[in-house]
Design a protein around this motif. Structure first.
Motif: not given
Length: 302
Positions: A187-195
């Motif tokens: 599916g669509p690409v999600r951009e996140i900041e994660a640990t």
């Protein structure tokens, strides 16, 4: 099914427990009427070659005696074949066996359970994760936890698990958000900041840390645990809850279920079953019924 069983042994697992565990496991299988052949290897590549040869020759089962590292090698040999896998868990982590309800550090009992399953002709079909040609049974780790592994693997001293405790302290001091690009099921690409992002076929890694506590090994889906960007104080507060799986209720933690996951994160290594897979990007696919295990049926199984 042939009556010859192959014991696949890591003699150094668990500080020598692998060598000591082979004898009671073999005795339990022989007492049940099976002949037992033992396979060792000079190194990981040689051990895997020998295990694949045993599977190709038609062994009745491949029974891994060791920890999750040896189980990882065994998975490469039996995945996608009709050869069942038994596990005599005597390593440090033992998360694959723990996830399947198998005995931990009790080789005689584990050997008897494997023999009973072989005699009755009962096996449990479970899913595996796959990244390229590499199979994994528990969790694909990326982010903070994989960076701890990277740092620990680079350290010469001290020995044992204390090395990784020190590596964790160093990574905590250097903690920073990791920019991820994630896609579920194409599916669509999600951009996140994660640990960190953990892709779970099974619920635990690292010797009982239930990072993906809700994961089931026969539902055809991964549980993907995302720990959002957080500071050191929050991470230290949440971390002890991982052993009970109660961290999943924290507002900085989310869980997604998917058949496939693609992870992008610059400068981040993926580890699966504690073994390095390589740098991201990586795509993991859940393969239903990829392996037949000599293990009790899951609760509520059909």
């Amino acid at each position: 099914m042939t009556s010859q069983i192959t014991l696949f042994v890591n003699p150094t697992a668990g500080r020598g427990r692998g060598a000591r565990a082979a004898a009671p496991a073999a005795r339990a299988l022989r007492d049940a009427g099976f002949s037992v052949r033992t396979v060792l290897g000079e190194d990981a590549a040689d051990a895997l070659r020998r295990a694949r040869e045993a599977v190709g020759a038609g062994t009745g089962a491949l029974v891994a005696v060791g920890g999750d590292g040896l189980v990882s090698l065994a998975l490469q040999a039996v995945a996608g074949t009709a050869t069942p896998l038994g596990v005599i868990a005597v390593g440090t982590g033992n998360d694959f066996a723990r996830s399947l309800g198998l005995p931990i550090r009790d080789p005689a009992r584990a050997g008897r359970l494997a023999a009973e399953a072989l005699t009755a002709g009962t096996v449990r079909e479970t899913d595996l994760g796959r990244v390229g040609a590499k199979w994994f049974g528990t969790i694909l780790a990326s982010g903070f936890d994989s960076r701890v592994n990277d740092r620990g693997n680079r350290m010469r001293l001290p020995g044992g698990r204390f090395r990784y405790d020190l590596a964790m302290l160093a990574e905590l001091a250097a903690l920073r958000p990791i920019p991820y690009r994630i896609s579920f099921d194409g599916g669509p690409v999600r951009e996140i900041e994660a640990t960190l992002v953990a892709v779970g076929n099974g619920p635990s890694y690292g010797g009982g840390m239930r990072m993906c506590a809700g994961a089931e090994m026969d539902d055809g889906l991964f549980d993907v645990t995302v720990v959002a960007a957080c500071d050191r104080t929050t991470l230290l507060r949440v971390f002890p809850r991982v052993y009970r799986g109660t961290h999943l209720g924290h507002p900085r933690v989310s869980v997604h279920r998917a058949r496939s996951v693609t992870l992008h994160a610059s400068g981040t290594t993926g580890y699966a079953d504690g073994e390095p897979l390589g740098a991201l990007p990586l795509t993991a696919e859940c393969v239903p019924g990829a392996i037949r295990v000599l293990a009790p049926a899951a609760a509520g199984a059909r």
